[in-house]
Design an enzyme around this catalytic site. Structure first.
Site: not given
Length: 235
Positions: A102-104
């Site tokens: 999952l991106d930041k």
């Protein structure tokens, strides 16, 4: 045992990432760098090192569900001193790693494990595991734009696979979409929504297949149940 399988079973990373490490000359067997995929090793006799650190087979398999907060990256360590998801997992001695990413800025369901075989299966493109997201987007997509998302839009030069999309809430200048996809391309949901002119403000993954966050609080984690583990292994 094949070298990449040994690395995955040690809890360092997934088998696919282990193959990359081998090709990058980061793996040694008995003091010598090995760059050939499929090299056989003896777990009882051989000394295996990754980045000059000895690794051993994980004695216990762990399966953890985390509700990832914003601001954390899903790499195991970050060179720029960003917060990593492992910082949220306490009282665990075994080395674990995320299944997928999952991106930041995305929150929600993340599965972490030291089971390299399971990670390899679940992240392989041939396995169509549906992942469901809630996306708060700018504006209110019309019927035509939602149909585009369902049929597939072109991102990074190629079409996305068909998606499941429905409107959940409408506000004055924004709306919430429920979007389900079975691909795992980089920042895919964000790029899809931007493509139809409705960039994402907030994004949360709420389920992977039949696994759901339910009432797990942001930043909290729990062990998967036997039933959930058995389900994952049937995917």
């Amino acid at each position: 045992m094949r070298l990449q399988k040994y690395i995955a079973h040690s809890g360092v990373t997934s088998r696919r990432k282990a193959e990359e490490m081998i090709l990058q000359s980061r793996v040694k067997v008995n003091g010598f760098i090995v760059k050939k995929l499929g090299t056989k090793v003896d777990p009882e006799k051989d000394l295996i090192e990754v980045d000059n650190k000895r690794i051993e087979l994980a004695s216990k398999k762990l399966y953890i569900m985390l509700n990832k907060p914003e601001g954390y990256v899903t790499t195991l360590k970050d060179e720029h001193n960003k917060k990593v998801v492992l910082d949220l997992i306490d009282n665990i001695k075994e080395r674990i790693f995320p299944i997928g990413r999952l991106d930041k800025d995305t929150t929600g369901l993340l599965i972490m494990t030291n089971d390299g075989d399971l990670t390899y299966k679940l992240t392989h493109p041939s396995h169509e595991v549906w992942k469901k997201y809630l996306a708060l987007v700018d504006g209110i997509p019309n019927h035509k734009e939602i149909q585009k998302l369902k049929k597939g839009v072109k991102i990074d030069g190629r079409l996305t696979s068909k998606a499941k999309v429905k409107m959940i809430k409408i506000y004055n200048d924004s709306s919430v979409l429920e979007i389900s996809i079975h691909e795992g391309r980089n920042r895919q949901v964000r790029k899809m929504c931007k493509c139809i002119g409705h960039p994402i403000r907030k994004l949360k993954r709420i389920s992977i297949g039949e696994l759901k966050l339910n009432d797990l609080e942001i930043g909290e984690w729990r062990h998967l149940t036997e039933k959930e583990i058995k389900y994952l292994k049937t995917l």
